[in-house]
Every structure is written in structure tokens, then in C-alpha cells.
Design a protein around this motif. Structure first.
Motif, mmCIF file in Angstrom:
data_model
loop_
_atom_site.group_PDB
_atom_site.id
_atom_site.type_symbol
_atom_site.label_atom_id
_atom_site.label_comp_id
_atom_site.label_asym_id
_atom_site.label_seq_id
_atom_site.Cartn_x
_atom_site.Cartn_y
_atom_site.Cartn_z
ATOM 1 N N GLY A 107 0.797 -1.208 0.000
ATOM 2 C CA GLY A 107 0.000 0.000 0.000
ATOM 3 C C GLY A 107 0.830 1.258 0.000
ATOM 4 N N PHE A 108 2.110 1.128 -0.378
ATOM 5 C CA PHE A 108 2.991 2.284 -0.447
ATOM 6 C C PHE A 108 3.004 2.795 -1.886
ATOM 7 N N LYS A 109 3.655 3.912 -2.138
ATOM 8 C CA LYS A 109 3.682 4.491 -3.477
ATOM 9 C C LYS A 109 4.414 3.609 -4.468
ATOM 10 N N SER A 110 5.217 2.669 -3.896
ATOM 11 C CA SER A 110 5.888 1.714 -4.788
ATOM 12 C C SER A 110 5.846 0.347 -4.129
ATOM 13 N N ASP A 111 5.935 -0.693 -4.973
ATOM 14 C CA ASP A 111 5.969 -2.057 -4.458
ATOM 15 C C ASP A 111 7.376 -2.384 -3.953
ATOM 16 N N GLY A 112 7.461 -3.404 -3.071
ATOM 17 C CA GLY A 112 8.754 -3.850 -2.564
ATOM 18 C C GLY A 112 9.059 -5.252 -3.019
ATOM 19 N N MET A 113 10.336 -5.588 -3.020
ATOM 20 C CA MET A 113 10.739 -6.925 -3.452
ATOM 21 C C MET A 113 11.487 -7.621 -2.307
ATOM 22 N N VAL A 114 11.226 -8.941 -2.177
ATOM 23 C CA VAL A 114 11.886 -9.791 -1.183
ATOM 24 C C VAL A 114 12.476 -10.979 -1.913
ATOM 25 N N SER A 115 13.709 -11.343 -1.539
ATOM 26 C CA SER A 115 14.363 -12.469 -2.201
ATOM 27 C C SER A 115 13.532 -13.731 -2.038
ATOM 28 N N LEU A 116 13.440 -14.495 -3.136
ATOM 29 C CA LEU A 116 12.645 -15.720 -3.119
ATOM 30 C C LEU A 116 13.193 -16.743 -2.113
ATOM 31 N N SER A 117 14.509 -16.636 -1.772
ATOM 32 C CA SER A 117 15.123 -17.584 -0.830
ATOM 33 C C SER A 117 14.530 -17.464 0.570
ATOM 34 N N GLU A 118 13.909 -16.325 0.876
ATOM 35 C CA GLU A 118 13.324 -16.139 2.197
ATOM 36 C C GLU A 118 11.966 -16.810 2.317
ATOM 37 N N PHE A 119 11.498 -17.436 1.209
ATOM 38 C CA PHE A 119 10.207 -18.117 1.230
ATOM 39 C C PHE A 119 10.375 -19.622 1.025
ATOM 40 N N ARG A 120 11.582 -20.137 1.400
ATOM 41 C CA ARG A 120 11.824 -21.563 1.199
ATOM 42 C C ARG A 120 10.928 -22.429 2.077
ATOM 43 N N ASP A 121 10.467 -21.860 3.188
ATOM 44 C CA ASP A 121 9.602 -22.633 4.073
ATOM 45 C C ASP A 121 8.145 -22.620 3.621
ATOM 46 N N THR A 122 7.849 -21.858 2.545
ATOM 47 C CA THR A 122 6.470 -21.814 2.015
ATOM 48 C C THR A 122 6.498 -22.110 0.520
ATOM 49 N N PRO A 123 6.713 -23.364 0.150
ATOM 50 C CA PRO A 123 6.820 -23.710 -1.281
ATOM 51 C C PRO A 123 5.515 -23.472 -2.051
ATOM 52 N N ASP A 124 4.391 -23.377 -1.360
ATOM 53 C CA ASP A 124 3.099 -23.199 -2.031
ATOM 54 C C ASP A 124 2.703 -21.729 -2.144
ATOM 55 N N LEU A 125 3.669 -20.834 -2.030
ATOM 56 C CA LEU A 125 3.372 -19.400 -2.103
ATOM 57 C C LEU A 125 2.793 -19.058 -3.487
ATOM 58 N N LYS A 126 1.748 -18.202 -3.472
ATOM 59 C CA LYS A 126 1.118 -17.817 -4.749
ATOM 60 C C LYS A 126 0.687 -16.360 -4.664
ATOM 61 N N ILE A 127 0.354 -15.811 -5.847
ATOM 62 C CA ILE A 127 -0.073 -14.409 -5.923
ATOM 63 C C ILE A 127 -1.386 -14.246 -5.153
ATOM 64 N N GLY A 128 -1.397 -13.181 -4.339
ATOM 65 C CA GLY A 128 -2.574 -12.914 -3.520
ATOM 66 C C GLY A 128 -2.390 -13.306 -2.068
ATOM 67 N N ASP A 129 -1.342 -14.125 -1.765
ATOM 68 C CA ASP A 129 -1.074 -14.501 -0.370
ATOM 69 C C ASP A 129 -0.614 -13.279 0.415
ATOM 70 N N LYS A 130 -0.952 -13.295 1.696
ATOM 71 C CA LYS A 130 -0.541 -12.209 2.579
ATOM 72 C C LYS A 130 0.608 -12.684 3.482
ATOM 73 N N VAL A 131 1.642 -11.879 3.569
ATOM 74 C CA VAL A 131 2.805 -12.205 4.403
ATOM 75 C C VAL A 131 3.237 -10.957 5.159
ATOM 76 N N ASP A 132 3.885 -11.177 6.329
ATOM 77 C CA ASP A 132 4.440 -10.077 7.117
ATOM 78 C C ASP A 132 5.879 -9.844 6.690
ATOM 79 N N VAL A 133 6.223 -8.562 6.489
ATOM 80 C CA VAL A 133 7.584 -8.208 6.081
ATOM 81 C C VAL A 133 8.087 -7.069 6.960
ATOM 82 N N PHE A 134 9.401 -6.959 7.018
ATOM 83 C CA PHE A 134 10.081 -5.932 7.810
ATOM 84 C C PHE A 134 10.580 -4.835 6.864
ATOM 85 N N VAL A 135 10.243 -3.589 7.163
ATOM 86 C CA VAL A 135 10.661 -2.465 6.317
ATOM 87 C C VAL A 135 12.087 -2.097 6.697
ATOM 88 N N GLU A 136 13.053 -2.492 5.860
ATOM 89 C CA GLU A 136 14.446 -2.162 6.123
ATOM 90 C C GLU A 136 14.764 -0.738 5.674
#
Length: 649
Positions: A107-136
Motif C-alpha cells: 500500500g505504499f507508493k511503490s511495491d517492494g521486493m523480497v528475495s525468493l530464498s526467504e520463502f523456502r519454508d512456504t513452497p506453495d506461495l502464490k499471488i494474492g497470499d498475505k505475508v508479514d515483512v520488515f521495512v528495512e
């Protein structure tokens, strides 16, 4: 009007430029559409852009807003975006997934990107899923929003772990690996340490069996500075056991037989696991017979039946017994064992007061030190017996009800005192061995069981013995003579000096009072000195009798003449004096001088009387005789005065 004319000129110039550019473009279009459009159609499409142009737009302030309007417009614009801060955890929606990254809309003025390696524990990740992220970072060097799912998980895990510690909650973790002294546990992405002592309530020999398991823990310590977490699985077991203990102890009864498992073995006993509560089986309650260590009977993890002897509800202490499950060995003791019987067994304990002989396992008798030998010199049982010896003994007392038995060894041999009256009559001579010494005498052994005492006064006729160790030592042989015998009380009085004639009968004639003998000072004390006289006799010289003629006192190792001033045959005492010798000499000289003066005075008196008697008959010749007599008298008086002066000095 001038201004308007000027603007029209400028507009014409721009139209000319635009016409050129449009012509070029139209030429291309015309070329491409030559087959479908005519020249008239193309011309019909050309319009002039200045027909509807409002030349007064600037005067009408078109596009200018007031401050209030601008704030209102900005507020309407801002609500279309989320307000985020660096370091914040926010929920995002997956909008795209490629080979390297996952694109998230937060919901920010631009989208953010997270490395796919950080989702190794969720192999079934798909578009529309909601995840918690840390704003670095809201914007990196490329203007890109920087997010991290890993940091979001870690921070949430720390918050969960701290909450578990504060609220004493149970958490679940995965045992990753073994390390020195314990295990490494993964708790929601945070590594925690599980010490070996906190794995279970019983000692763990192999940590590897826990690797790869998911277990429940309690957080027991957190070091926020170093981000260290210590967990425990043992506390969960203890909590469960505490509840089990309460239930088990509530159902316990004395005499109840339970099955348990040997949990731990110590020198003093064995701890038995009764299924949630531990009981102590003391070493004395393991077997009716004596054992040195519980390992002789029991082993770890062995299952046994035990009986409850006692327990404490508050402290939850339970005393157990094993030997109580079998009959007491005293009950199986045969009736033919009675007072006077001979029994055989093995020495199981040796103490200062005696030794215990085990006849059968669980049945023991005490052999007191006084019952080990007829000899009175035996004071330490270890000199006679040791653990493991197999011997025979005689039953002296037996109490089956109290389960007590006293035994004796010396009773297996004849009592030597029964024949002592015949063998050791008064006056008989024997050879004895020195066994012990005291201040008052020497204890000797004539044979095994026959002991006697030589009093210190019976060691020597002539030498004064202050302690027996000056005369003999333990183990030496001494010739003795029996002085007294008391068979009933087992007492024998012996002497050593009586083997020789009493030299004091002879000393009485040698060391008469006033006799003078040469002696050597052996020892000087505050009261006097011990002096060695001839024939091995010692005399005592008081301090005042050690003074020499020059006024100095005799010292140790000096040799001088001494006069006997006292001789006591009964007490074997000789008192001597060195001072008396020269004092007597002076006294004799004074007496002799006095006698001489007395004689001279008497002679003078006689001469004077004679002169008086013949005064009337004197002549001139007699006068010369009187003068001579006068000179003699004056010389005698002068000599007497001189002698008196010397005596006073």
C-alpha cells in the motif's frame, strides 16, 4: 492591442514550425494511407489549434489553488497510500513471483521486493497470499522499497520468546544439532541452547537420540545483549512428576510393595524410580548380610520389588526396603547353635572394640577384643584379625529375641592361668618379653596369656630409673623372678634386680658417713646435682654443697671429691657434699690454731706466776730474765691479734 498583436505574431511563428513538422508527419501518413484516403480527406483532418485557445486564462488564474484547497487536495491524495516507517513490520500482498524475487504490495507508493530464498519454508506461495515483512528502508539508492521477511519472522520470534519467558508459557522447538554440553534448538527461527542437564530428570548418556525431534520447552533465561536463549525440557517433566508425586504419596502405605527401577547407585544406597517419584533404598536395607557397595547386589535400570518402610508427606521422602521381602536369617538359625557351641564363619567387620563374625548371611556375632586372646596385651583387634578371615569361635551368649550373639576365640585353647600356680611359683626365675611400658613399670609376657608387671623400683639396685625406657625397650628379653602370684585376679608381680644380691649391703660399709670419694657431676638441676660415685652408685649433692673453695659452683662433667653426709639403705639414697670438705679443713685449722694459742697463753700465765713468786729473790741477773719474758709475752699478744684479724677477713 499591441500586446495582442505581439502574441498573434508569436503564434503564427509557432504554427509555421508546427506546420512543417506536421507536413513531414503527414507525408508519411499519406504515403502509408495513400490507397485509402484522398487529398481532400487529409486536408479535412487538418485543424487549427488556436481557434478555442483562451487568451485570458492567465488573467482568470486557471490552475492556481488557495492554501486551504491545496491541503484538502493533499489529504485526499495521502489516503490512497499507507504510512510506513523504517523498522516496522507490515502486512503485504504478493503481486508477482519471478525466479529471484517476490513482489509485494504494502500500500505504499511503490511495491517492494523480497528475495525468493526467504520463502523456502512456504513452497506453495502464490499471488494474492498475505505475508508479514520488515521495512528495512523506504528507498534505497535505486529508489526501491527494501523489505525482509526473514527479519520480520526473527523479530516476531523474539517477541514470542520474551512473552513465553514473562508468562511462563510452553513453546515448541526443533532440535537441530548437538553441541558441547547440550543441544541446539530452533524456536521459530531463533537458535536456543538446551543444556544436557535440562534435557531430562535422569542423566542422559547419548544426546544424539534427540537430534531431529520436535519437543516442548520452557524459556529459562534470555541474554538480550548477546541474543542468547536457554531453554529447558526438564522443568516440564518435573512439573508433571510433582503432580504425580502428590498423587503417588497420597496413596502410599507402610508395608506396601511396589515395583521400581534402579535410577541411581551411590555409596550409601540406591534411588528407585517408582513411576514419577523416587525412593531411597539404603545400603543397610538391601540385604540381611553385610555388603560393601550396593553394586554388589543391584545394577542400573534393574526392575525390583521393594517395600515401603516410611515416607514423609511434606518432603515427599520415601524410605524403601528390599531385604524385608525375605524372612530374617535369624529365623532360620538352627536350634543346635547354643551357648558353648562352636561355629565357623567369616570376619565381615573389624572395629576398635572387636570384630563381627558372619555365621550365615544376616546372622553375626561379636568377638570382643578381650575374648580374642588370653593375653592382656592385645589392644587392637586388627593385630589379630582382618576382614575376610575364616575362623572358628565359641558361642558365649545368645539372645534369639534380641538377635544378639557374643563369641570368643581364646576359649578354643586352654586357659594358661589354670596351671600358673604350678609353673610360676614365687621365687622361680623365667625369661620374659617386654610388651609395654608405663611411668610406673614394665609389662612383660611370659607366655601367651600370662603377663606380669615389673615395677620401676624392681629394675635396678643401684641405678635410679626415672622411666623404664631408660633401662629397656619393647621387644627385649629380660630375666625375671616371680615376687607375687594372684591366680584368681590373674596378676603376676615380677622383679629383675632380685636376680642379683643387694649391693647396698656392701655399699653401707663403703660409703659410710664422713667418708670421702671422688665423683663426676652427671646432671645439674635447680635443687642440686646427680653425681656418679664409684661402683655405679649415684649420689645427690644439694646446690649449697656444690660450692668450691673459690666461691664458684661445680658444673656438669666436673670431677671433684665429695664427702658422704647421709646414707639411707632403705631408700637407696646417698647425700654428698663437696663444700663440706674444704669447710671442715678450715674448721680444723681454726681449732688447731686455737689450741696453740691456748697452750701459749697457759705457758705465759705459768711464767708470770713464777716470776711473781720469785720477785723477792730477784737479783740483777733476774732482771734480765724478766725482760726476756716480757718480750715473749708481747710477741705472743701481737701474734694473737694478727691471727684474729686474718680470721675476721
Amino acid at each position: 492591442m499591441a500586446k495582442k498583436q505581439e502574441v498573434e505574431n508569436e503564434l503564427k511563428a509557432k504554427e509555421a514550425e508546427l506546420g512543417t513538422a506536421t507536413a513531414n508527419a503527414n507525408e508519411e501518413v499519406i504515403e502509408s494511407e495513400a490507397d485509402s484516403l484522398s487529398i481532400e480527406d487529409i486536408k479535412a483532418n487538418i485543424t487549427t489549434s488556436n481557434q478555442d485557445f483562451d487568451w485570458d486564462a492567465d488573467d482568470k488564474k486557471f490552475g492556481n489553488y488557495s492554501a486551504a484547497d491545496r491541503e484538502k487536495m493533499e489529504a485526499m491524495y495521502d489516503v490512497t497510500f499507507n504510512s510506513i516507517n523504517q523498522g516496522e513490520i507490515i502486512e503485504g500482498i504478493v503481486v508477482n513471483i519471478n525466479n529471484k524475487d517476490v513482489v509485494l504490495n504494502i500500500g505504499f507508493k511503490s511495491d517492494g521486493m523480497v528475495s525468493l530464498s526467504e520463502f523456502r519454508d512456504t513452497p506453495d506461495l502464490k499471488i494474492g497470499d498475505k505475508v508479514d515483512v520488515f521495512v528495512e528502508s523506504q528507498e534505497d539508492a535505486n529508489g526501491q522499497l527494501v523489505l525482509s521477511r526473514k527479519r520480520a519472522k526473527t523479530q516476531k520470534s523474539w517477541e514470542r520468546i520474551n512473552s513465553a519467558l514473562d508468562n511462563d508459557e510452553i513453546i515448541t522447538g526443533f532440535v537441530k544439532s548437538r553441541t558441547k554440553g547440550g543441544l541446539i534448538v530452533d524456536i521459530m527461527g531463533v537458535e536456543a541452547f538446551l543444556p544436557g542437564s535440562q534435557i531430562d530428570i535422569k542423566p542422559i548418556r547419548d544426546y544424539d537420540v534427540y537430534v531431529g525431534k520436535t519437543m516442548e520447552f520452557k524459556v529459562v533465561k534470555i541474554n538480550h545483549e548477546f541474543k542468547n536463549v536457554v531453554v529447558s525440557h526438564k522443568v516440564l517433566i518435573e512439573d508433571d512428576l510433582e503432580n504425580q508425586k502428590t498423587e503417588i504419596v497420597a496413596k502410599l502405605e507402610k508395608g506396601q510393595v511396589l515395583e521400581g527401577t534402579v535410577k541411581n547407585i551411590t555409596d550409601f544406597g540406591v534411588f528407585i524410580d517408582l513411576g514419577g517419584v523416587d525412593g531411597l533404598l539404603h545400603i543397610t536395607d538391601i540385604s540381611w548380610g553385610r555388603i560393601e557397595h550396593p553394586r554388589e547386589v543391584l545394577a542400573l535400570d534393574q526392575k525390583i520389588n521393594v517395600v515401603v518402610l516410611d515416607f514423609d508427606d511434606e518432603k515427599k521422602r520415601i524410605a524403601l526396603g528390599l531385604k524385608q521381602l525375605t524372612p530374617h536369617p535369624w529365623q532360620s538359625l538352627t536350634e543346635d547353635i547354643k551357648v558353648g557351641s562352636h561355629v565357623k564363619g567369616k570376619i565381615v567387620t573389624v572395629a576398635d572394640y572387636g570384630a563381627f563374625l558372619e555365621i550365615i548371611p544376616g546372622v553375626e556375632g561379636l568377638i570382643h577384643v578381650s575374648e580374642m586372646s588370653w593375653s592382656q596385651n592385645l589392644r587392637n583387634p586388627q593385630e589379630f584379625l582382618k576382614v575376610g578371615d575364616e575362623i572358628e569361635a565359641q558361642v558365649l551368649t545368645l539372645d534369639r529375641d534380641e538377635r544378639k550373639m557374643s563369641l570368643g576365640i581364646k576359649q578354643l585353647t586352654p586357659d594358661p592361668w589354670q596351671q600358673a600356680a604350678d609353673r610360676y611359683a614365687v621365687g622361680t626365675q623365667h625369661v620374659a618379653t617386654v610388651k609395654n611400658m608405663t611411668n610406673f613399670g614394665v609389662f612383660v609376657e611370659l607366655e601367651d596369656g600370662i603377663d606380669g608387671l615389673i615395677h620401676i623400683s624392681d629394675l635396678s639396685w643401684s641405678k635410679k630409673v626415672n622411666h623404664p625406657n631408660e633401662f629397656t625397650k619393647v621387644g627385649e628379653k629380660l630375666d625375671v623372678v616371680v615376687l607375687e602370684l594372684d591366680v584368681e585376679n590373674r596378676k603376676l608381680s615380677l622383679g629383675h634386680k632380685q636376680l642379683e644380691e643387694n649391693p647396698w649391703d656392701t655399699f653401707e660399709t663403703v660409703f659410710g658417713v664422713d667418708s670421702i670419694h671422688e665423683g663426676t657431676v652427671l646432671k645439674v638441676t635447680d635443687k642440686g646435682a646427680i653425681v656418679a660415685l664409684p661402683y655405679g652408685v649415684e649420689g645427690f649433692a644439694p646446690t649449697k654443697h656444690l660450692v668450691k673453695e673459690d666461691g664458684k659452683a661445680l658444673k656438669a662433667d666436673e670431677t671433684a671429691e665429695f664427702k658422704i653426709i647421709e646414707f639411707n639403705k632403705e631408700n637407696k639414697r646417698i647425700v654428698i657434699s663437696h663444700s663440706r670438705i674444704w669447710e671442715d679443713q678450715r674448721s680444723e685449722a681454726r681449732v688447731a690454731d686455737f689450741e696453740n694459742r691456748k697452750k701459749e697463753a697457759k705457758a705465759t700465765t705459768s711464767a708470770v706466776k713464777k716470776v711473781k713468786d720469785s720477785v723477792e729473790k730477784s737479783t740483777l741477773g733476774d732482771l734480765s730474765v724478766l725482760a726476756q719474758l716480757k718480750e715473749q709475752m708481747e710477741g705472743a699478744e701481737s701474734k694473737a691479734k694478727k691471727s684474729k684479724t686474718e680470721e675476721s677477713n
